[in-house]
Each structure stands twice: as C-alpha cells, then as structure tokens.
Scaffold this motif. Structure first.
Motif, PDB file in Angstrom:
ATOM      1  N   GLN A 181       0.938  -1.314  -0.062  1.00 33.63           N
ATOM      2  CA  GLN A 181       0.018  -0.031   0.007  1.00 33.63           C
ATOM      3  C   GLN A 181       0.611   1.320  -0.032  1.00 33.63           C
ATOM      4  O   GLN A 181       0.540   2.267  -0.545  1.00 33.63           O
ATOM      5  CB  GLN A 181      -1.024  -0.241   1.356  1.00 33.63           C
ATOM      6  N   THR A 182       2.043   1.087   0.626  1.00 31.63           N
ATOM      7  CA  THR A 182       2.987   2.159   0.683  1.00 31.63           C
ATOM      8  C   THR A 182       3.628   2.468  -0.765  1.00 31.63           C
ATOM      9  O   THR A 182       3.967   3.677  -1.348  1.00 31.63           O
ATOM     10  CB  THR A 182       3.850   2.071   1.732  1.00 31.63           C
ATOM     11  N   ASN A 183       3.980   1.090  -1.039  1.00 33.75           N
ATOM     12  CA  ASN A 183       4.815   1.373  -2.505  1.00 33.75           C
ATOM     13  C   ASN A 183       4.428  -0.010  -3.194  1.00 33.75           C
ATOM     14  O   ASN A 183       4.969  -0.776  -3.213  1.00 33.75           O
ATOM     15  CB  ASN A 183       6.368   1.275  -2.240  1.00 33.75           C
ATOM     16  N   PRO A 184       3.645   0.257  -4.006  1.00 31.24           N
ATOM     17  CA  PRO A 184       3.066  -0.962  -4.990  1.00 31.24           C
ATOM     18  C   PRO A 184       4.138  -1.633  -5.950  1.00 31.24           C
ATOM     19  O   PRO A 184       3.936  -2.686  -6.377  1.00 31.24           O
ATOM     20  CB  PRO A 184       1.730  -0.179  -6.131  1.00 31.24           C
ATOM     21  N   ASN A 185       5.133  -0.601  -5.963  1.00 32.88           N
ATOM     22  CA  ASN A 185       6.197  -1.446  -7.081  1.00 32.88           C
ATOM     23  C   ASN A 185       7.356  -2.053  -6.160  1.00 32.88           C
ATOM     24  O   ASN A 185       8.374  -2.426  -6.887  1.00 32.88           O
ATOM     25  CB  ASN A 185       6.844  -0.292  -7.899  1.00 32.88           C
ATOM     26  N   MET A 186       7.039  -2.196  -5.025  1.00 31.67           N
ATOM     27  CA  MET A 186       8.352  -2.916  -4.087  1.00 31.67           C
ATOM     28  C   MET A 186       8.307  -4.349  -4.434  1.00 31.67           C
ATOM     29  O   MET A 186       7.491  -4.875  -4.778  1.00 31.67           O
ATOM     30  CB  MET A 186       7.881  -2.889  -2.737  1.00 31.67           C
ATOM     31  N   ASN A 187       9.674  -4.611  -4.607  1.00 33.61           N
ATOM     32  CA  ASN A 187       9.923  -6.107  -4.684  1.00 33.61           C
ATOM     33  C   ASN A 187      10.248  -6.853  -3.325  1.00 33.61           C
ATOM     34  O   ASN A 187      10.729  -6.168  -2.526  1.00 33.61           O
ATOM     35  CB  ASN A 187      11.164  -6.298  -5.405  1.00 33.61           C
ATOM     36  N   ILE A 188       9.614  -8.043  -3.273  1.00 31.42           N
ATOM     37  CA  ILE A 188       9.547  -8.709  -1.652  1.00 31.42           C
ATOM     38  C   ILE A 188      10.361  -9.832  -1.978  1.00 31.42           C
ATOM     39  O   ILE A 188       9.746 -10.691  -2.788  1.00 31.42           O
ATOM     40  CB  ILE A 188       8.201  -8.624  -1.093  1.00 31.42           C
ATOM     41  N   VAL A 189      11.140 -10.196  -1.099  1.00 36.78           N
ATOM     42  CA  VAL A 189      11.675 -11.598  -1.300  1.00 36.78           C
ATOM     43  C   VAL A 189      11.113 -12.323   0.214  1.00 36.78           C
ATOM     44  O   VAL A 189      11.183 -11.912   1.456  1.00 36.78           O
ATOM     45  CB  VAL A 189      13.084 -11.559  -0.784  1.00 36.78           C
ATOM     46  N   PHE A 190      10.177 -13.321   0.032  1.00 34.08           N
ATOM     47  CA  PHE A 190       9.375 -13.965   1.081  1.00 34.08           C
ATOM     48  C   PHE A 190      10.479 -14.922   1.825  1.00 34.08           C
ATOM     49  O   PHE A 190      10.877 -15.850   1.115  1.00 34.08           O
ATOM     50  CB  PHE A 190       8.189 -14.621   0.620  1.00 34.08           C
ATOM     51  N   ILE A 191      10.489 -14.859   3.172  1.00 31.59           N
ATOM     52  CA  ILE A 191      10.986 -16.102   3.813  1.00 31.59           C
ATOM     53  C   ILE A 191      10.426 -16.531   4.992  1.00 31.59           C
ATOM     54  O   ILE A 191       9.790 -15.501   5.927  1.00 31.59           O
ATOM     55  CB  ILE A 191      12.544 -15.473   4.459  1.00 31.59           C
ATOM     56  N   ARG A 192       9.881 -17.785   4.826  1.00 35.26           N
ATOM     57  CA  ARG A 192       9.138 -18.286   6.112  1.00 35.26           C
ATOM     58  C   ARG A 192       9.936 -19.025   7.094  1.00 35.26           C
ATOM     59  O   ARG A 192      10.618 -19.966   6.621  1.00 35.26           O
ATOM     60  CB  ARG A 192       7.958 -18.976   5.500  1.00 35.26           C
ATOM     61  N   ILE A 193      10.101 -18.561   8.281  1.00 35.79           N
ATOM     62  CA  ILE A 193      10.876 -19.302   9.269  1.00 35.79           C
ATOM     63  C   ILE A 193      10.146 -20.234  10.121  1.00 35.79           C
ATOM     64  O   ILE A 193      10.645 -20.834  10.950  1.00 35.79           O
ATOM     65  CB  ILE A 193      11.776 -18.238  10.054  1.00 35.79           C
ATOM     66  N   VAL A 194       8.734 -19.997  10.084  1.00 39.92           N
ATOM     67  CA  VAL A 194       7.909 -20.777  11.080  1.00 39.92           C
ATOM     68  C   VAL A 194       7.456 -21.878  10.464  1.00 39.92           C
ATOM     69  O   VAL A 194       6.582 -21.772   9.474  1.00 39.92           O
ATOM     70  CB  VAL A 194       6.933 -19.943  11.842  1.00 39.92           C
ATOM     71  N   GLY A 195       8.037 -23.177  10.870  1.00 40.18           N
ATOM     72  CA  GLY A 195       7.233 -24.348  10.128  1.00 40.18           C
ATOM     73  C   GLY A 195       6.166 -24.792  10.585  1.00 40.18           C
ATOM     74  O   GLY A 195       5.474 -24.227  11.550  1.00 40.18           O
ATOM     75  N   ASN A 196       5.288 -25.665  10.049  1.00 35.99           N
ATOM     76  CA  ASN A 196       3.938 -26.153  10.503  1.00 35.99           C
ATOM     77  C   ASN A 196       4.028 -27.565  10.496  1.00 35.99           C
ATOM     78  O   ASN A 196       4.759 -28.236   9.870  1.00 35.99           O
ATOM     79  CB  ASN A 196       2.929 -25.551   9.416  1.00 35.99           C
ATOM     80  N   THR A 197       3.218 -28.286  11.554  1.00 32.79           N
ATOM     81  CA  THR A 197       3.124 -29.653  11.684  1.00 32.79           C
ATOM     82  C   THR A 197       2.119 -30.069  10.595  1.00 32.79           C
ATOM     83  O   THR A 197       1.358 -29.394   9.730  1.00 32.79           O
ATOM     84  CB  THR A 197       2.698 -30.076  13.051  1.00 32.79           C
ATOM     85  N   ALA A 198       1.917 -31.365  10.612  1.00 29.29           N
ATOM     86  CA  ALA A 198       1.064 -32.003   9.409  1.00 29.29           C
ATOM     87  C   ALA A 198      -0.496 -31.409   9.707  1.00 29.29           C
ATOM     88  O   ALA A 198      -1.044 -31.262   8.686  1.00 29.29           O
ATOM     89  CB  ALA A 198       1.104 -33.407   9.336  1.00 29.29           C
ATOM     90  N   ASN A 199      -0.898 -31.129  10.940  1.00 34.36           N
ATOM     91  CA  ASN A 199      -1.975 -30.886  10.921  1.00 34.36           C
ATOM     92  C   ASN A 199      -2.028 -29.084  11.111  1.00 34.36           C
ATOM     93  O   ASN A 199      -3.297 -28.657  11.126  1.00 34.36           O
ATOM     94  CB  ASN A 199      -2.809 -31.296  12.333  1.00 34.36           C
ATOM     95  N   GLY A 200      -1.237 -28.528  10.687  1.00 33.10           N
ATOM     96  CA  GLY A 200      -1.140 -26.835  10.399  1.00 33.10           C
ATOM     97  C   GLY A 200      -1.028 -26.196  11.879  1.00 33.10           C
ATOM     98  O   GLY A 200      -0.789 -25.002  11.658  1.00 33.10           O
ATOM     99  N   THR A 201      -0.246 -26.607  13.069  1.00 30.34           N
ATOM    100  CA  THR A 201      -0.132 -25.943  13.950  1.00 30.34           C
ATOM    101  C   THR A 201       1.386 -25.427  14.025  1.00 30.34           C
ATOM    102  O   THR A 201       2.140 -26.056  13.001  1.00 30.34           O
ATOM    103  CB  THR A 201      -0.114 -26.617  15.563  1.00 30.34           C
ATOM    104  N   ARG A 202       1.797 -24.319  14.721  1.00 29.82           N
ATOM    105  CA  ARG A 202       3.146 -23.837  14.425  1.00 29.82           C
ATOM    106  C   ARG A 202       4.005 -24.483  15.209  1.00 29.82           C
ATOM    107  O   ARG A 202       3.662 -25.111  16.117  1.00 29.82           O
ATOM    108  CB  ARG A 202       3.045 -22.514  15.156  1.00 29.82           C
TER     109      ARG A 202
END
Length: 90
Positions: free
Chosen positions: A31-52
């Motif tokens: 919303q601040t900068n629609p032209n922003m490039n973003i590198v997504f890094i997910r550090i929180v894994g999930n279990t098979a049933n979806g919990t953190r």
C-alpha cells in the motif's frame, strides 16, 4: 528450502495459528509502495495438522544469515521480521 513455493503453505493453514502475519505485513508494505519487490522467507514451520512449530534462536540466526548471504543476489535493502510470543493467563 529455497525456490518457487518454498515460503508457501496451504491456504487453510495460513488462516489459522498466526500464519497470516506475513500476508498482512506485505499488504501494508505494498500500500505504501506498489512497486516494491519482496523476498519472502518463512521461518516458522508447520506440523502436518497445521499448528506452528517452535522457532528458536538457531532458526532465527539461520534466516538472518541467509538474508546476509543473499543480499547482493536479491538486492535486499531492508528487512522486516516480527517474531514474538505471549502467554495468555486465565
């Protein structure tokens, strides 16, 4: 994991247990900068049933090291990471 889809997860998991925080942060940034490039890094894994899974100092350090090692490759100029915990008392 690295590459297309590495930071993704099933939509039904994203809507529960706080996995939608990255989506909220991205929406605010774009919303601040629609032209922003973003590198997504997910550090929180999930279990098979979806919990953190637990995130510890080693996981955080590995994520930050990845950003540092890849800063030139992806032209990373800023980092936003929100990690925290809370305990609900009855």
């Amino acid at each position: 994991m690295e590459g297309t889809g590495a930071a993704g997860m099933p939509l039904n998991f994203m809507k529960t247990n706080g996995f939608d925080h990255g989506t909220q942060m991205t929406s605010s940034a774009l919303q601040t900068n629609p032209n922003m490039n973003i590198v997504f890094i997910r550090i929180v894994g999930n279990t098979a049933n979806g919990t953190r899974q637990v995130v510890n100092e080693k996981v955080l350090n590995s994520a930050l090291q990845w950003v540092y090692d890849n800063r030139a490759k992806f032209n990373i100029q800023a980092l936003s990471m929100s990690q925290g915990t809370h305990t609900l008392l009855n």
